[in-house]
Motif scaffolding. Structure first.
Motif, short mmCIF file in Angstrom:
data_model
loop_
_atom_site.label_atom_id
_atom_site.label_comp_id
_atom_site.label_asym_id
_atom_site.label_seq_id
_atom_site.Cartn_x
_atom_site.Cartn_y
_atom_site.Cartn_z
N THR A 158 54.65 0.91 47.48
CA THR A 158 55.22 2.25 47.52
C THR A 158 56.11 2.47 46.31
OG1 THR A 158 57.22 1.70 48.75
CG2 THR A 158 55.21 2.10 50.03
N SER A 159 56.52 3.73 46.12
CA SER A 159 57.41 4.04 45.01
C SER A 159 58.75 3.33 45.15
CB SER A 159 57.64 5.55 44.93
OG SER A 159 58.22 6.06 46.11
N GLY A 160 59.12 2.97 46.38
CA GLY A 160 60.34 2.23 46.63
C GLY A 160 60.21 0.73 46.51
N GLY A 161 58.99 0.24 46.24
CA GLY A 161 58.79 -1.18 46.03
C GLY A 161 58.36 -1.97 47.25
N ILE A 162 58.04 -1.31 48.35
CA ILE A 162 57.57 -2.00 49.54
C ILE A 162 56.11 -2.38 49.35
CG2 ILE A 162 57.18 -1.86 52.02
CD1 ILE A 162 59.48 0.15 52.14
N THR A 163 55.78 -3.65 49.57
CA THR A 163 54.44 -4.16 49.34
C THR A 163 53.79 -4.67 50.62
OG1 THR A 163 55.25 -6.38 48.84
CG2 THR A 163 55.03 -4.84 47.00
N ASN A 164 52.46 -4.68 50.62
CA ASN A 164 51.71 -5.37 51.66
C ASN A 164 50.44 -5.92 51.05
OD1 ASN A 164 50.60 -2.45 51.88
ND2 ASN A 164 49.17 -3.64 53.15
N TYR A 165 49.94 -7.03 51.65
CA TYR A 165 48.81 -7.74 51.09
C TYR A 165 47.80 -8.09 52.18
CZ TYR A 165 51.91 -8.62 47.10
OH TYR A 165 52.75 -8.49 46.02
N ALA A 166 46.55 -8.17 51.78
CA ALA A 166 45.54 -8.74 52.66
C ALA A 166 45.81 -10.22 52.85
CB ALA A 166 44.14 -8.53 52.08
N ASP A 167 45.49 -10.74 54.03
CA ASP A 167 45.73 -12.16 54.30
C ASP A 167 45.01 -13.07 53.31
OD1 ASP A 167 45.78 -11.82 57.94
OD2 ASP A 167 47.36 -11.56 56.45
N SER A 168 43.85 -12.65 52.84
CA SER A 168 43.05 -13.48 51.96
C SER A 168 43.67 -13.68 50.58
CB SER A 168 41.65 -12.88 51.81
OG SER A 168 41.71 -11.57 51.27
N VAL A 169 44.61 -12.82 50.19
CA VAL A 169 45.22 -12.92 48.87
C VAL A 169 46.71 -13.21 48.93
CG1 VAL A 169 43.50 -11.31 47.97
CG2 VAL A 169 45.78 -10.47 48.59
N GLU A 176 37.60 -3.05 50.75
CA GLU A 176 38.71 -3.57 51.52
C GLU A 176 40.01 -3.49 50.73
OE1 GLU A 176 38.45 -7.72 52.44
OE2 GLU A 176 38.04 -8.33 50.37
N LEU A 177 41.10 -3.33 51.45
CA LEU A 177 42.42 -3.28 50.84
C LEU A 177 42.81 -4.67 50.35
CD1 LEU A 177 45.50 -1.35 52.12
CD2 LEU A 177 45.73 -3.76 51.52
N VAL A 178 43.36 -4.74 49.14
CA VAL A 178 43.87 -5.98 48.58
C VAL A 178 45.39 -6.00 48.64
CG1 VAL A 178 44.00 -7.46 46.54
CG2 VAL A 178 41.87 -6.26 47.08
#
Length: 120
Positions: free
Chosen positions: A52-63, A46-48
């Protein structure tokens, strides 16, 4: 042609913190994004978190709110700062890099994984 190596796993108490590191090296022309994934025994990977190289982030809801992903583009390195760790976070963590090689190929390179154990 591209190598991805993780480090920083180990044993930590519940509520504690741990920082994982991942360095990409080899025939790299451009890294578009890097991310962390985890896979417990008998379960799907699963994705945690990704960045991106530009600094855009995304997270799993669990973390979300506990883990922070960051990147040092000059070192082709991504970090995962884990806080308020829970026993359910125990698993093997893998690093992935989306890369354009110097030969012009688009590849998705995985590391070997690093084990995180959260236990008293």
């Amino acid at each position: 042609q591209v190598q991805v190596v993780e480090s920083g796993g180990g044993l930590v108490q519940p509520g504690g913190s741990l920082r994982l590191s991942c360095e990409a090296s080899g025939s790299i022309f451009r890294i578009y994004a890097m991310g962390w994934y985890r896979q417990a025994a008998g379960k799907q990977r699963e994705l945690v978190a990704t960045i991106t190289s530009g600094g855009i982030t995304n997270y799993a809801d669990s973390v979300k709110g506990r883990f922070t992903i960051s990147r040092d583009n000059t070192k082709n390195t991504v970090y995962l700062q884990m806080r308020s760790l829970k026993p359910k976070d125990t698993t093997v963590y893998y690093c992935d890099a989306a890369i354009r090689t110097t030969a012009g190929l688009g590849v998705n390179s995985w590391g070997q994984g690093t084990k995180v154990t959260v236990s008293s």
